[in-house]
Write a protein that holds these residues in place. Structure first.
Motif, PDB file in Angstrom:
ATOM      1  N   LYS A 234       0.854  -1.223   0.046  1.00 31.57           N
ATOM      2  CA  LYS A 234       0.070   0.038  -0.006  1.00 31.57           C
ATOM      3  C   LYS A 234       0.792   1.326  -0.085  1.00 31.57           C
ATOM      4  O   LYS A 234       0.428   2.328  -0.512  1.00 31.57           O
ATOM      5  CB  LYS A 234      -0.769  -0.195   1.244  1.00 31.57           C
ATOM      6  CG  LYS A 234      -2.060   0.933   1.308  1.00 31.57           C
ATOM      7  CD  LYS A 234      -3.030   0.585   2.272  1.00 31.57           C
ATOM      8  CE  LYS A 234      -3.906   1.862   2.269  1.00 31.57           C
ATOM      9  NZ  LYS A 234      -4.539   1.984   3.649  1.00 31.57           N
ATOM     10  N   LYS A 235       1.910   1.074   0.694  1.00 34.24           N
ATOM     11  CA  LYS A 235       2.818   2.398   0.844  1.00 34.24           C
ATOM     12  C   LYS A 235       3.815   2.412  -0.303  1.00 34.24           C
ATOM     13  O   LYS A 235       4.545   3.456  -0.415  1.00 34.24           O
ATOM     14  CB  LYS A 235       3.809   2.256   2.058  1.00 34.24           C
ATOM     15  CG  LYS A 235       3.162   2.684   3.403  1.00 34.24           C
ATOM     16  CD  LYS A 235       3.947   2.781   4.517  1.00 34.24           C
ATOM     17  CE  LYS A 235       3.679   3.349   5.587  1.00 34.24           C
ATOM     18  NZ  LYS A 235       4.536   3.628   6.607  1.00 34.24           N
ATOM     19  N   ALA A 236       4.118   1.303  -1.361  1.00 37.40           N
ATOM     20  CA  ALA A 236       4.767   1.570  -2.127  1.00 37.40           C
ATOM     21  C   ALA A 236       4.882   2.811  -3.225  1.00 37.40           C
ATOM     22  O   ALA A 236       3.493   3.197  -3.382  1.00 37.40           O
ATOM     23  CB  ALA A 236       4.822   0.245  -3.093  1.00 37.40           C
ATOM     24  N   LYS A 237       6.023   3.303  -3.495  1.00 34.57           N
ATOM     25  CA  LYS A 237       6.037   4.508  -4.303  1.00 34.57           C
ATOM     26  C   LYS A 237       5.376   4.245  -5.533  1.00 34.57           C
ATOM     27  O   LYS A 237       5.623   3.210  -6.380  1.00 34.57           O
ATOM     28  CB  LYS A 237       7.395   4.962  -4.406  1.00 34.57           C
ATOM     29  CG  LYS A 237       7.606   6.284  -5.085  1.00 34.57           C
ATOM     30  CD  LYS A 237       9.128   6.694  -5.265  1.00 34.57           C
ATOM     31  CE  LYS A 237       8.934   7.960  -6.039  1.00 34.57           C
ATOM     32  NZ  LYS A 237      10.661   8.105  -6.510  1.00 34.57           N
ATOM     33  N   THR A 238       4.373   5.067  -6.148  1.00 35.33           N
ATOM     34  CA  THR A 238       4.025   4.694  -7.363  1.00 35.33           C
ATOM     35  C   THR A 238       3.739   6.187  -7.944  1.00 35.33           C
ATOM     36  O   THR A 238       4.293   7.276  -7.707  1.00 35.33           O
ATOM     37  CB  THR A 238       2.536   4.373  -7.558  1.00 35.33           C
ATOM     38  OG1 THR A 238       1.636   4.746  -6.394  1.00 35.33           O
ATOM     39  CG2 THR A 238       2.854   2.747  -7.272  1.00 35.33           C
ATOM     40  N   ASP A 239       3.328   6.179  -9.121  1.00 32.21           N
ATOM     41  CA  ASP A 239       2.834   7.714 -10.031  1.00 32.21           C
ATOM     42  C   ASP A 239       1.322   7.921 -10.013  1.00 32.21           C
ATOM     43  O   ASP A 239       0.827   6.794  -9.732  1.00 32.21           O
ATOM     44  CB  ASP A 239       3.724   7.837 -11.333  1.00 32.21           C
ATOM     45  CG  ASP A 239       3.376   6.555 -12.188  1.00 32.21           C
ATOM     46  OD1 ASP A 239       2.186   6.434 -12.124  1.00 32.21           O
ATOM     47  OD2 ASP A 239       4.097   5.801 -12.767  1.00 32.21           O
ATOM     48  N   PRO A 240       0.725   8.959 -10.425  1.00 36.64           N
ATOM     49  CA  PRO A 240      -0.636   9.098 -10.538  1.00 36.64           C
ATOM     50  C   PRO A 240      -1.354   8.707 -11.609  1.00 36.64           C
ATOM     51  O   PRO A 240      -2.476   8.476 -11.598  1.00 36.64           O
ATOM     52  CB  PRO A 240      -0.966  10.700 -10.118  1.00 36.64           C
ATOM     53  CG  PRO A 240       0.502  11.120 -10.791  1.00 36.64           C
ATOM     54  CD  PRO A 240       1.485  10.201 -10.598  1.00 36.64           C
ATOM     55  N   ALA A 276      -2.696  -6.734 -19.892  1.00 36.64           N
ATOM     56  CA  ALA A 276      -3.840  -6.988 -20.497  1.00 36.64           C
ATOM     57  C   ALA A 276      -5.145  -6.964 -19.534  1.00 36.64           C
ATOM     58  O   ALA A 276      -6.270  -6.589 -19.875  1.00 36.64           O
ATOM     59  CB  ALA A 276      -3.696  -8.195 -21.328  1.00 36.64           C
ATOM     60  N   GLU A 277      -4.796  -7.332 -18.246  1.00 36.77           N
ATOM     61  CA  GLU A 277      -5.754  -7.556 -17.194  1.00 36.77           C
ATOM     62  C   GLU A 277      -6.174  -6.296 -16.666  1.00 36.77           C
ATOM     63  O   GLU A 277      -7.132  -5.890 -16.299  1.00 36.77           O
ATOM     64  CB  GLU A 277      -5.293  -8.666 -16.385  1.00 36.77           C
ATOM     65  CG  GLU A 277      -6.379  -9.111 -15.177  1.00 36.77           C
ATOM     66  CD  GLU A 277      -5.674 -10.065 -14.351  1.00 36.77           C
ATOM     67  OE1 GLU A 277      -4.753 -10.862 -14.597  1.00 36.77           O
ATOM     68  OE2 GLU A 277      -6.444 -10.331 -13.296  1.00 36.77           O
ATOM     69  N   PHE A 278      -4.857  -5.458 -16.271  1.00 37.00           N
ATOM     70  CA  PHE A 278      -5.163  -4.414 -15.272  1.00 37.00           C
ATOM     71  C   PHE A 278      -4.841  -3.170 -15.858  1.00 37.00           C
ATOM     72  O   PHE A 278      -4.933  -1.954 -15.462  1.00 37.00           O
ATOM     73  CB  PHE A 278      -3.986  -4.311 -14.136  1.00 37.00           C
ATOM     74  CG  PHE A 278      -4.655  -5.266 -13.212  1.00 37.00           C
ATOM     75  CD1 PHE A 278      -5.440  -5.214 -12.271  1.00 37.00           C
ATOM     76  CD2 PHE A 278      -3.849  -6.584 -12.977  1.00 37.00           C
ATOM     77  CE1 PHE A 278      -5.802  -5.904 -11.413  1.00 37.00           C
ATOM     78  CE2 PHE A 278      -4.025  -7.847 -12.216  1.00 37.00           C
ATOM     79  CZ  PHE A 278      -5.107  -7.410 -11.288  1.00 37.00           C
ATOM     80  N   GLY A 279      -4.633  -2.910 -17.324  1.00 42.42           N
ATOM     81  CA  GLY A 279      -4.308  -1.880 -18.154  1.00 42.42           C
ATOM     82  C   GLY A 279      -5.649  -0.674 -17.888  1.00 42.42           C
ATOM     83  O   GLY A 279      -6.640  -1.199 -17.996  1.00 42.42           O
ATOM     84  N   GLY A 280      -5.325   0.478 -17.839  1.00 45.07           N
ATOM     85  CA  GLY A 280      -6.285   1.422 -17.386  1.00 45.07           C
ATOM     86  C   GLY A 280      -6.685   1.576 -16.248  1.00 45.07           C
ATOM     87  O   GLY A 280      -7.422   2.541 -15.957  1.00 45.07           O
ATOM     88  N   GLN A 281      -6.600   0.594 -15.320  1.00 44.72           N
ATOM     89  CA  GLN A 281      -6.868   0.783 -13.841  1.00 44.72           C
ATOM     90  C   GLN A 281      -5.769   1.579 -12.885  1.00 44.72           C
ATOM     91  O   GLN A 281      -4.394   1.394 -13.340  1.00 44.72           O
ATOM     92  CB  GLN A 281      -7.216  -0.587 -13.366  1.00 44.72           C
ATOM     93  CG  GLN A 281      -8.140  -1.359 -14.023  1.00 44.72           C
ATOM     94  CD  GLN A 281      -8.580  -2.639 -13.343  1.00 44.72           C
ATOM     95  OE1 GLN A 281      -8.753  -2.745 -11.926  1.00 44.72           O
ATOM     96  NE2 GLN A 281      -8.731  -3.572 -13.963  1.00 44.72           N
ATOM     97  N   GLY A 282      -6.098   1.825 -11.963  1.00 47.66           N
ATOM     98  CA  GLY A 282      -5.091   2.916 -11.102  1.00 47.66           C
ATOM     99  C   GLY A 282      -4.660   1.972 -10.200  1.00 47.66           C
ATOM    100  O   GLY A 282      -5.010   0.843  -9.896  1.00 47.66           O
ATOM    101  N   PHE A 283      -3.626   2.494  -9.352  1.00 48.06           N
ATOM    102  CA  PHE A 283      -2.941   1.660  -8.311  1.00 48.06           C
ATOM    103  C   PHE A 283      -3.898   1.244  -7.134  1.00 48.06           C
ATOM    104  O   PHE A 283      -3.649   0.332  -6.398  1.00 48.06           O
ATOM    105  CB  PHE A 283      -1.733   2.517  -7.738  1.00 48.06           C
ATOM    106  CG  PHE A 283      -0.608   2.222  -8.828  1.00 48.06           C
ATOM    107  CD1 PHE A 283       0.050   1.255  -8.999  1.00 48.06           C
ATOM    108  CD2 PHE A 283      -0.481   3.366  -9.479  1.00 48.06           C
ATOM    109  CE1 PHE A 283       1.070   0.956  -9.833  1.00 48.06           C
ATOM    110  CE2 PHE A 283       0.436   3.508 -10.771  1.00 48.06           C
ATOM    111  CZ  PHE A 283       1.325   2.170 -10.743  1.00 48.06           C
TER     112      PHE A 283
END
Ligand code: AQP
Length: 345
Positions: A234-240, A276-283
């Protein structure tokens, strides 16, 4: 004389090791341990897996903590699936042949080869004059670890690629200088494969996940419980941005690429499948899915680790038995090498 591995007529053997310098993490598992188990289960290969405590003293360390750190690493190997009835598990320092062969290889390796090693530069830092000589010659000892068993395959993460090239250079040079037309040592093949070959820190997508990172949140330890794993992801660094649908969209996004890689490695999928499964979804959607997969995958390993580590006597029995077998294989190789280089006999 040709020096290709095909030339080498000896048995097919596997050697790999980890330093008891902290708790083993997901990078160690996906980059190396997982492949150790696959090679062991292949059935045709004789596998040697050591805990490299001689490497661990190349950096400042606590002598009182080292023996238990060796036991903890051995317990982690077994919890991850290395079977002491199929593979030889032992502590490097319990087999003196490693150090003896390392000295001979110190006289084969060239200073210029070692000066090119990037891991020394990373670990020594800016003040390399104060680094131990052992840290500088670390890759030579690693070559001895491998070649004292005449290992033909070494499963490691991508960060070890340069050291394995050096191991091949040492074997080739030894064969050329002393072989009299014969390949005495094999030119070992590195086994570096899968999306887990280079797992990055959860806090910085440009640094590898590492035992010695000061932040425990940078890594998932093999013994972390479900809450710790979920919290760290949950805390892992990501981008928006949402996840891309194609792999090319990960090229400039190291943190996103790392999390997708971890998901792929844990599920046995490719990064393309995951996108292919998660493309378009946010973190917000992807991180909980990754946490579920990681918890499910690691729970049996951490449960087994906790069970094993509470039985010190059993771990010591496995390490002693492993060392005895390792010495029986390594000692004749060192005796032969000493004779070849002309030592008194
Ligand atoms: N982040 C990683 N991704 C993939 N593979 C990795 N390995 C280590 N980190 C990653 C692989 O694990 C094996 C054991 O490594 P080691 O214990 O000899 O030391 P290391 O490579 O220096 O690993 P660490 O965790 O970064 O330890 P410290 O902090 O003590 O230096 C190797 O096969 C390595 O490729």
């Amino acid at each position: 004389m040709s020096e290709t591995p095909a030339d080498y007529k000896g048995p097919q053997r596997v050697l790999s090791g980890m330093q008891p310098t902290g708790r083993l993490h997901l990078g160690n598992y996906l980059g190396a341990l997982k492949n150790w188990v696959a090679l062991q289960d292949n059935g045709d290969l004789d596998c040697f897996y050591c805990v490299v405590d001689m490497h661990a003293i190349t950096m400042p360390h606590d002598p009182r903590a080292l023996p238990d750190a060796v036991r903890a690493a051995a317990a982690a190997y077994i919890a991850a699936g290395v079977d002491p009835d199929k593979s030889t598990i032992f502590a490097q320092s319990a087999v003196p042949a490693h150090a003896e062969l390392a000295w001979i290889f110190n006289c084969v390796a060239r200073l210029g080869w070692l000066e090119r090693m990037t891991q020394f530069k990373d670990k020594a830092g800016k003040d390399s004059e104060r680094a131990s000589v052992g840290l500088f010659t670390y890759p030579v000892l690693q070559a001895a670890d491998i070649l004292v068993y005449k290992a033909t395959h070494v499963p490691v993460g991508e960060d070890q690629k340069q050291h394995l090239e050096l191991c091949r250079d040492i074997a080739a040079r030894f064969n050329r200088d002393y072989g009299d037309g014969e390949a005495i040592f094999p030119l070992t093949d590195p086994v570096i494969q899968g999306p887990g070959a280079r797992i990055m820190s959860l806090r910085d997508g440009s640094a590898k996940m590492s035992k010695s990172d000061v932040s425990d949140n940078s890594r998932i330890n093999l013994e972390d419980d479900a809450d710790a794993i979920a919290r760290k992801i949950k805390k892992a660094k990501t981008d928006p941005e949402p996840l891309p649908s194609e792999e090319a969209g990960l090229e400039t996004r190291p943190e996103a690429s790392n999390l997708v890689g971890i998901y792929a490695a844990l599920t046995g999928k490719t990064k393309a499948d995951v996108l292919a499964e998660f493309g378009g979804q946010g973190f917000g959607a992807f991180k909980p899915a990754l946490a579920d997969v990681a918890v499910e995958y690691l729970a049996p390993i951490s449960d087994e680790f906790r069970r094993l580590i509470s039985d010190k006597a059993e771990i010591d029995r496995i390490l002693s038995k492993g060392a005895e077998h390792a010495r029986a294989v390594a000692d004749p190789v060192v005796s032969e090498t000493k004779r070849i280089v002309g030592f008194w006999h």
